[in-house]
Design a protein around this motif. Structure first.
Motif, mmCIF file in Angstrom:
data_model
loop_
_atom_site.group_PDB
_atom_site.id
_atom_site.type_symbol
_atom_site.label_atom_id
_atom_site.label_comp_id
_atom_site.label_asym_id
_atom_site.label_seq_id
_atom_site.Cartn_x
_atom_site.Cartn_y
_atom_site.Cartn_z
ATOM 1 N N CYS A 55 -26.042 -32.785 4.094
ATOM 2 C CA CYS A 55 -26.318 -33.690 2.951
ATOM 3 C C CYS A 55 -25.571 -32.894 1.611
ATOM 4 C CB CYS A 55 -27.565 -33.954 2.828
ATOM 5 S SG CYS A 55 -28.395 -34.883 4.088
ATOM 6 N N ALA A 56 -25.736 -31.646 1.696
ATOM 7 C CA ALA A 56 -25.268 -31.267 0.256
ATOM 8 C C ALA A 56 -23.565 -31.319 0.295
ATOM 9 C CB ALA A 56 -25.763 -29.699 0.232
ATOM 10 N N LEU A 57 -23.064 -30.832 1.300
ATOM 11 C CA LEU A 57 -21.811 -31.057 1.278
ATOM 12 C C LEU A 57 -21.102 -32.382 1.329
ATOM 13 C CD1 LEU A 57 -21.128 -28.421 4.089
ATOM 14 C CD2 LEU A 57 -20.847 -27.923 1.946
ATOM 15 N N THR A 58 -21.964 -33.354 1.933
ATOM 16 C CA THR A 58 -21.561 -34.655 1.630
ATOM 17 C C THR A 58 -21.583 -35.203 0.283
ATOM 18 O OG1 THR A 58 -22.207 -34.989 4.027
ATOM 19 C CG2 THR A 58 -21.955 -37.105 2.498
ATOM 20 N N PHE A 59 -22.623 -34.911 -0.373
ATOM 21 C CA PHE A 59 -22.811 -35.234 -1.879
ATOM 22 C C PHE A 59 -21.732 -34.562 -2.605
ATOM 23 C CE2 PHE A 59 -24.367 -34.152 -6.124
ATOM 24 C CZ PHE A 59 -24.668 -35.569 -6.532
ATOM 25 N N LEU A 60 -21.416 -33.419 -2.260
ATOM 26 C CA LEU A 60 -20.310 -32.672 -3.244
ATOM 27 C C LEU A 60 -18.942 -33.056 -2.770
ATOM 28 C CD1 LEU A 60 -19.344 -30.237 -4.964
ATOM 29 C CD2 LEU A 60 -19.303 -28.774 -2.888
ATOM 30 N N ALA A 61 -18.638 -33.580 -1.462
ATOM 31 C CA ALA A 61 -17.260 -34.385 -1.382
ATOM 32 C C ALA A 61 -17.428 -35.630 -2.214
ATOM 33 C CB ALA A 61 -17.147 -34.248 0.115
ATOM 34 N N THR A 62 -18.269 -36.483 -1.908
ATOM 35 C CA THR A 62 -18.526 -37.660 -2.549
ATOM 36 C C THR A 62 -18.399 -37.538 -4.091
ATOM 37 O OG1 THR A 62 -19.711 -38.350 -0.817
ATOM 38 C CG2 THR A 62 -19.816 -39.875 -2.794
ATOM 39 N N PHE A 63 -18.983 -36.560 -4.726
ATOM 40 C CA PHE A 63 -18.973 -36.349 -6.127
ATOM 41 C C PHE A 63 -17.349 -36.198 -6.707
ATOM 42 C CE2 PHE A 63 -19.154 -34.138 -9.965
ATOM 43 C CZ PHE A 63 -20.126 -34.843 -10.942
ATOM 44 N N LEU A 64 -16.992 -35.174 -5.900
ATOM 45 C CA LEU A 64 -15.597 -34.993 -6.250
ATOM 46 C C LEU A 64 -14.517 -36.233 -6.058
ATOM 47 C CD1 LEU A 64 -15.221 -31.263 -4.717
ATOM 48 C CD2 LEU A 64 -15.572 -31.782 -7.139
ATOM 49 N N ALA A 65 -14.548 -36.756 -4.820
ATOM 50 C CA ALA A 65 -13.932 -37.814 -4.527
ATOM 51 C C ALA A 65 -14.025 -39.081 -5.769
ATOM 52 C CB ALA A 65 -14.140 -38.532 -3.302
ATOM 53 N N ASN A 66 -15.380 -39.361 -6.210
ATOM 54 C CA ASN A 66 -15.542 -40.131 -7.080
ATOM 55 C C ASN A 66 -14.981 -39.643 -8.645
ATOM 56 O OD1 ASN A 66 -17.319 -42.674 -7.899
ATOM 57 N ND2 ASN A 66 -17.590 -41.061 -9.560
ATOM 58 N N LEU A 67 -15.028 -38.457 -8.827
ATOM 59 C CA LEU A 67 -14.530 -37.818 -9.880
ATOM 60 C C LEU A 67 -12.818 -38.281 -10.132
ATOM 61 C CD1 LEU A 67 -14.625 -35.951 -12.649
ATOM 62 C CD2 LEU A 67 -13.967 -34.344 -10.931
ATOM 63 N N PHE A 68 -12.113 -38.285 -8.808
ATOM 64 C CA PHE A 68 -10.684 -38.332 -9.142
ATOM 65 C C PHE A 68 -10.426 -39.906 -9.102
ATOM 66 C CE2 PHE A 68 -7.111 -39.463 -6.395
ATOM 67 C CZ PHE A 68 -5.847 -38.624 -7.173
ATOM 68 N N ILE A 69 -11.159 -40.742 -8.275
ATOM 69 C CA ILE A 69 -11.153 -42.236 -8.207
ATOM 70 C C ILE A 69 -11.527 -42.907 -9.383
ATOM 71 C CG2 ILE A 69 -11.580 -44.392 -6.939
ATOM 72 C CD1 ILE A 69 -11.998 -42.637 -4.552
ATOM 73 N N GLY A 70 -12.491 -42.629 -10.103
ATOM 74 C CA GLY A 70 -13.057 -43.012 -11.339
ATOM 75 C C GLY A 70 -12.276 -42.798 -12.545
ATOM 76 N N ARG A 71 -11.526 -41.393 -12.234
ATOM 77 C CA ARG A 71 -10.617 -41.232 -13.824
ATOM 78 C C ARG A 71 -9.446 -42.116 -13.456
ATOM 79 N NH1 ARG A 71 -6.377 -38.007 -13.964
ATOM 80 N NH2 ARG A 71 -6.583 -37.223 -11.620
ATOM 81 N N ARG A 72 -9.056 -42.156 -12.348
ATOM 82 C CA ARG A 72 -7.680 -42.942 -12.173
ATOM 83 C C ARG A 72 -8.102 -44.589 -12.549
ATOM 84 N NH1 ARG A 72 -3.565 -41.331 -9.095
ATOM 85 N NH2 ARG A 72 -2.615 -43.363 -9.633
ATOM 86 N N ARG A 73 -9.080 -44.964 -12.182
ATOM 87 C CA ARG A 73 -9.385 -46.511 -12.457
ATOM 88 C C ARG A 73 -9.831 -46.722 -13.864
ATOM 89 N NH1 ARG A 73 -8.714 -51.429 -11.600
ATOM 90 N NH2 ARG A 73 -10.592 -52.693 -11.778
ATOM 91 N N ASN A 74 -10.326 -45.786 -14.438
ATOM 92 C CA ASN A 74 -10.402 -45.738 -16.112
ATOM 93 C C ASN A 74 -8.981 -45.944 -16.884
ATOM 94 O OD1 ASN A 74 -13.287 -46.193 -15.929
ATOM 95 N ND2 ASN A 74 -13.867 -44.074 -16.519
ATOM 96 N N GLU A 75 -8.167 -44.993 -16.384
ATOM 97 C CA GLU A 75 -6.864 -44.883 -16.922
ATOM 98 C C GLU A 75 -6.212 -46.070 -16.599
ATOM 99 O OE1 GLU A 75 -4.738 -41.390 -15.378
ATOM 100 O OE2 GLU A 75 -6.067 -39.942 -16.313
#
Length: 398
Positions: free
Chosen positions: A72-92
């Motif tokens: 669960c911890a690794l999954t949350f970390l991977a999801t957080f990092l993926a969302n960081l990249f995708i969310g930044r691109r979406r806002n741009e």
């Protein structure tokens, strides 16, 4: 007699000798016993079979019962990092798409401003990134104002937790327009037109609204088609009615016109006493971004802000209104001095210094854009003015 003494002394000497020799005999007996015991033990060890060599203890870890927590911890970390990249691109992408709409050829801003962008960057670089969810756009070169700052306050899609909270609250992407009006083009006034919840927040948080404005209920005989659930906070009712021209009502604040803008408009704030920032005379318009491609709604909101600037540029207060405005500000300053004294005075001095520095920067920018020959003439003219001022000061001293 002498013989008896002799034998008594001899017996005493023999008794003392026996007492001295007794511990030695006992010690010898004990030593002999210990030697006998050790000899017996050595003989037994010699006759006993040799002992087996001792082995090192074996250490074993208990097997893991479950890996659910780690997974669960690794999954949350991977999801957080993926969302960081995708969310930044979406806002741009959103910021670039809406900026393209703002700077479109023959658009509202292109027709009203001579310069779109900061003016000191490469060609095409008009959007400035302040953070992953905040982007700014500057336009200048229009009458009655120094320029307009458009700020995209987007949903924090790069932050997974913040995005989840904003989604639950129903928060949307917001565009905030701040038109910095020339001081001579705006009389002293304060006016807010906002959604009820936002109006309550501004009454508590905005110093100028809290000190100068009071709630106003538009009467039906003055504005028959005023929309419901739209709060008005005005310094004077006459200012509100003077600014609500038929053109402005038909564009945004008539009942039918406002139905199309109700999902987007957050607040309109007109003030000559802005509590924050280097500019005190501003017109602020905040609204949620319409769906992509809805340029009609975007243009209508842009025209609303610019039309209000034009109305303020030609609006003059009556002598009675000017007197009331001056008295209200004097009363406010006296109340601030009574409450805190130095704190408010320091804040006003800081804002005055910021405005002075902003004027100097704007003047430097204007000189930088001039051709070299005109720039030299302008510098010579300024030097002459400065010399005349210094001579006038010396004359007064003398």
């Amino acid at each position: 007699m002498r013989a008896s003494r002799f034998w008594a002394a001899r017996l005493l000497a023999m008794a003392l000798l026996c007492a001295a020799l007794t511990p030695l005999v006992l010690a010898d007996d004990q030593t002999d016993d210990g030697a006998t015991d050790s000899t017996a033990a050595a003989g037994a060890a010699a006759t006993a079979p040799p002992a087996a060599p001792r082995r090192a203890p074996v250490i074993q870890l208990r097997p893991q019962d479950s890996w659910v927590l780690e997974v669960c911890a690794l999954t949350f970390l991977a999801t957080f990092l993926a969302n960081l990249f995708i969310g930044r691109r979406r806002n741009e992408q959103l910021a670039l798409a809406w900026t393209s709409e703002l700077v479109a050829a023959d658009g509202v801003l292109d027709r009203n401003f001579s310069l779109l962008g900061p003016g000191d960057t490469a060609a095409g670089e008009v959007l400035l990134k302040d953070s992953m969810h905040c982007y700014k756009f500057w336009a200048s070169g229009r009458r009655f104002c120094k320029g307009m700052l458009a700020t995209f306050n987007l949903v924090r899609r790069q932050d997974l937790l913040a995005w989840a909270v904003m989604a639950l609250r129903g928060q949307k992407d917001v565009l905030e327009l701040e038109v910095r009006v020339n001081e001579g083009a705006m009389p002293p006034l304060a006016l807010v037109i906002a959604q009820p919840a936002i109006a309550r927040e501004m009454q508590q948080d905005s110093a100028d609204v809290k000190a100068l404005c009071k709630r106003l209920e538009p009467t039906r005989d003055r504005i028959a088609q005023w929309p419901e659930r739209l709060t008005v906070l005005a310094e004077h009712s006459s200012i509100f009615y003077d600014l609500m021209t038929p053109q402005l009502l038909d564009l945004a604040f008539g009942r039918e016109a406002f139905q199309a803008l109700r999902p987007y408009l957050r607040y309109l704030h007109v003030t000559s006493e802005a509590p924050e920032g280097p500019h005190s005379h501003v017109v602020r318009l905040s609204f949620a971004l319409p769906p992509p491609g809805d340029t009609a709604t975007l243009n209508k909101l842009l025209v609303l802000a610019l039309l209000l600037v034009d109305l303020l540029g030609s609006y003059k207060l009556s002598p009675e209104q000017e007197k009331r405005a001056r008295e209200a500000r004097q009363k406010r300053e006296a109340a601030e001095a009574k409450q805190g004294g130095g704190g408010q005075a320091d804040e006003r001095a800081r804002r005055a210094e910021e405005r002075r520095l902003a004027k100097l920067e704007a003047e430097k920018e204007r000189l930088r854009r001039l051709p070299p020959d005109q720039r030299e003439k302008e510098l010579e003219r300024k030097q002459k003015i400065q010399m005349r001022r210094q001579m006038a000061k010396f004359a007064k001293k003398g």
